[in-house]
Scaffold this motif. Structure first.
Motif, PDB file in Angstrom:
ATOM      1  N   GLU A 204      -9.815   7.632  24.555  1.00 39.19           N
ATOM      2  CA  GLU A 204     -11.506   6.815  25.072  1.00 39.19           C
ATOM      3  C   GLU A 204     -12.533   8.185  24.217  1.00 39.19           C
ATOM      4  O   GLU A 204     -13.875   7.457  24.136  1.00 39.19           O
ATOM      5  CB  GLU A 204     -11.750   7.528  26.520  1.00 39.19           C
ATOM      6  N   LEU A 205     -12.679   9.293  23.427  1.00 35.77           N
ATOM      7  CA  LEU A 205     -13.737   9.182  23.579  1.00 35.77           C
ATOM      8  C   LEU A 205     -13.902   9.673  21.686  1.00 35.77           C
ATOM      9  O   LEU A 205     -15.073  10.182  21.232  1.00 35.77           O
ATOM     10  CB  LEU A 205     -13.769  11.224  23.530  1.00 35.77           C
ATOM     11  N   MET A 206     -12.687   9.038  21.246  1.00 39.71           N
ATOM     12  CA  MET A 206     -12.892   9.177  19.526  1.00 39.71           C
ATOM     13  C   MET A 206     -13.709   7.904  19.239  1.00 39.71           C
ATOM     14  O   MET A 206     -13.939   7.048  20.157  1.00 39.71           O
ATOM     15  CB  MET A 206     -11.562   8.103  19.601  1.00 39.71           C
ATOM     16  N   MET A 207     -14.492   7.806  18.399  1.00 41.73           N
ATOM     17  CA  MET A 207     -15.630   7.391  17.329  1.00 41.73           C
ATOM     18  C   MET A 207     -14.965   5.941  17.380  1.00 41.73           C
ATOM     19  O   MET A 207     -15.635   5.152  17.910  1.00 41.73           O
ATOM     20  CB  MET A 207     -16.213   8.240  16.216  1.00 41.73           C
ATOM     21  N   TYR A 208     -14.146   6.000  16.878  1.00 39.82           N
ATOM     22  CA  TYR A 208     -13.511   4.096  16.765  1.00 39.82           C
ATOM     23  C   TYR A 208     -14.062   3.832  18.182  1.00 39.82           C
ATOM     24  O   TYR A 208     -14.323   2.398  18.554  1.00 39.82           O
ATOM     25  CB  TYR A 208     -12.378   4.350  15.928  1.00 39.82           C
ATOM     26  N   SER A 209     -12.896   4.329  19.161  1.00 38.47           N
ATOM     27  CA  SER A 209     -13.150   3.440  20.768  1.00 38.47           C
ATOM     28  C   SER A 209     -14.127   3.124  20.977  1.00 38.47           C
ATOM     29  O   SER A 209     -14.818   2.275  21.803  1.00 38.47           O
ATOM     30  CB  SER A 209     -12.594   4.245  21.017  1.00 38.47           C
ATOM     31  N   LYS A 210     -15.436   4.253  20.768  1.00 36.79           N
ATOM     32  CA  LYS A 210     -16.865   4.448  21.751  1.00 36.79           C
ATOM     33  C   LYS A 210     -16.945   3.570  20.817  1.00 36.79           C
ATOM     34  O   LYS A 210     -17.978   2.284  21.007  1.00 36.79           O
ATOM     35  CB  LYS A 210     -17.523   5.749  21.086  1.00 36.79           C
ATOM     36  N   LEU A 211     -17.509   2.682  19.530  1.00 39.65           N
ATOM     37  CA  LEU A 211     -18.157   2.252  18.844  1.00 39.65           C
ATOM     38  C   LEU A 211     -17.872   1.035  18.700  1.00 39.65           C
ATOM     39  O   LEU A 211     -19.084  -0.108  18.372  1.00 39.65           O
ATOM     40  CB  LEU A 211     -18.336   3.089  17.327  1.00 39.65           C
ATOM     41  N   SER A 213     -16.482  -0.629  21.118  1.00 45.58           N
ATOM     42  CA  SER A 213     -16.750  -1.113  22.853  1.00 45.58           C
ATOM     43  C   SER A 213     -18.323  -1.342  22.557  1.00 45.58           C
ATOM     44  O   SER A 213     -18.494  -2.156  23.115  1.00 45.58           O
ATOM     45  CB  SER A 213     -16.649   0.168  23.778  1.00 45.58           C
ATOM     46  N   GLU A 214     -19.114  -0.355  22.377  1.00 45.51           N
ATOM     47  CA  GLU A 214     -20.612  -0.863  22.065  1.00 45.51           C
ATOM     48  C   GLU A 214     -20.737  -2.174  20.684  1.00 45.51           C
ATOM     49  O   GLU A 214     -21.809  -2.927  20.759  1.00 45.51           O
ATOM     50  CB  GLU A 214     -21.025   0.464  21.957  1.00 45.51           C
ATOM     51  N   ALA A 215     -19.702  -2.022  20.034  1.00 47.82           N
ATOM     52  CA  ALA A 215     -20.145  -3.463  18.736  1.00 47.82           C
ATOM     53  C   ALA A 215     -19.833  -4.597  20.069  1.00 47.82           C
ATOM     54  O   ALA A 215     -20.857  -5.713  19.944  1.00 47.82           O
ATOM     55  CB  ALA A 215     -19.833  -3.392  18.507  1.00 47.82           C
ATOM     56  N   LYS A 216     -19.013  -4.714  20.434  1.00 46.78           N
ATOM     57  CA  LYS A 216     -17.719  -6.241  22.221  1.00 46.78           C
ATOM     58  C   LYS A 216     -19.539  -5.803  22.439  1.00 46.78           C
ATOM     59  O   LYS A 216     -19.679  -7.088  22.745  1.00 46.78           O
ATOM     60  CB  LYS A 216     -17.170  -5.570  22.377  1.00 46.78           C
TER      61      LYS A 216
END
Length: 230
Positions: A204-211, A213-216
């Motif tokens: 959940e802390l990964m940049m891939y996951s965070k960004l 989620s933000e993009a969605k």
């Protein structure tokens, strides 16, 4: 501890464990996950999630106000007055116009460097240590003499790590080649950090996951807005 900001993947990878060791020396009740989370905050502003390619890509840019001088029925000149509420150098009580402009971090760095060098020349400052003496001087950074890009001091704080790594110690021009290296390296740095987080299952802390989620979320908000408007 102020984490160093690296412009190349090789430098980042080489110093990773040395910096991690320093982190543990300063913060005893902590873990590598905490350290990685700080790195995520440091580098995530320079990458974004690409839906089409389902991966992170470089995006080293910043939004800034570009103020200009319009005329209204030939009555005077209007100034941008609300770029920084604490800027004492801008005339008050006058109309203003501005538009948001997206520029690269290289352009932003050059803009800051120009401000600093102009200040040094104007004040006839000799034997100054370096441009870093003024890199976060509010009076210098937010000063505007006429139209042009208007620096927001609060927003400027987030750019300090990059500027410290990128701006020349002495000189009046930023290095294009160094910036290109950074654009090429920043995704590799992000992937390195994410891989370390994967290894400790902090997905959940990964940049891939965070960004992602933000993009969605941004897409969903845009769709809802269009639905309401229609």
């Amino acid at each position: 501890m102020e984490l160093p900001f690296y412009l190349t993947y090789k430098e980042f990878e080489t110093h990773y464990y040395n910096n991690l060791e320093k982190w543990f020396e300063e913060y005893h009740n902590t873990s590598e996950v905490d350290y990685l989370n700080q790195l995520v905050n440091l580098y995530s502003p320079y990458v974004y999630y690409n839906f089409a390619k389902d991966k992170l890509q470089a995006d080293a840019s910043i939004q800034i106000k570009d103020c200009f001088f319009p005329y209204y029925d030939k009555i005077g000149i209007s100034f941008c007055t609300n770029c920084d509420q604490n800027n004492k150098h801008i005339s008050k009580g006058m109309n203003h116009l501005f538009e948001w402009k997206t520029i690269t971090m290289m352009e932003y760095a050059q803009h800051i460097l120009d401000k600093i060098n102009k200040h040094i020349t104007k004040k006839n400052i000799k034997n100054t240590g370096s441009v870093f003496d003024f890199i976060n001087d509010k009076e210098v950074i937010t000063f505007r003499d006429g139209a042009g890009l208007c620096v927001n001091y609060n927003q400027h704080q987030s750019t300090i790590p990059f500027l410290k790594a990128y701006l020349p110690v002495f000189g009046k021009t930023v290095d294009i080649a160094v910036y290109r290296d950074f654009i090429f390296s920043v995704v590799q740095i992000a992937e390195f950090i994410d891989q370390k987080l994967k290894e400790v299952q902090a997905f959940e802390l990964m940049m891939y996951s965070k960004l992602k989620s933000e993009a969605k979320f941004k897409v969903q908000m845009k769709d809802q807005f269009l639905t309401i408007c229609n």
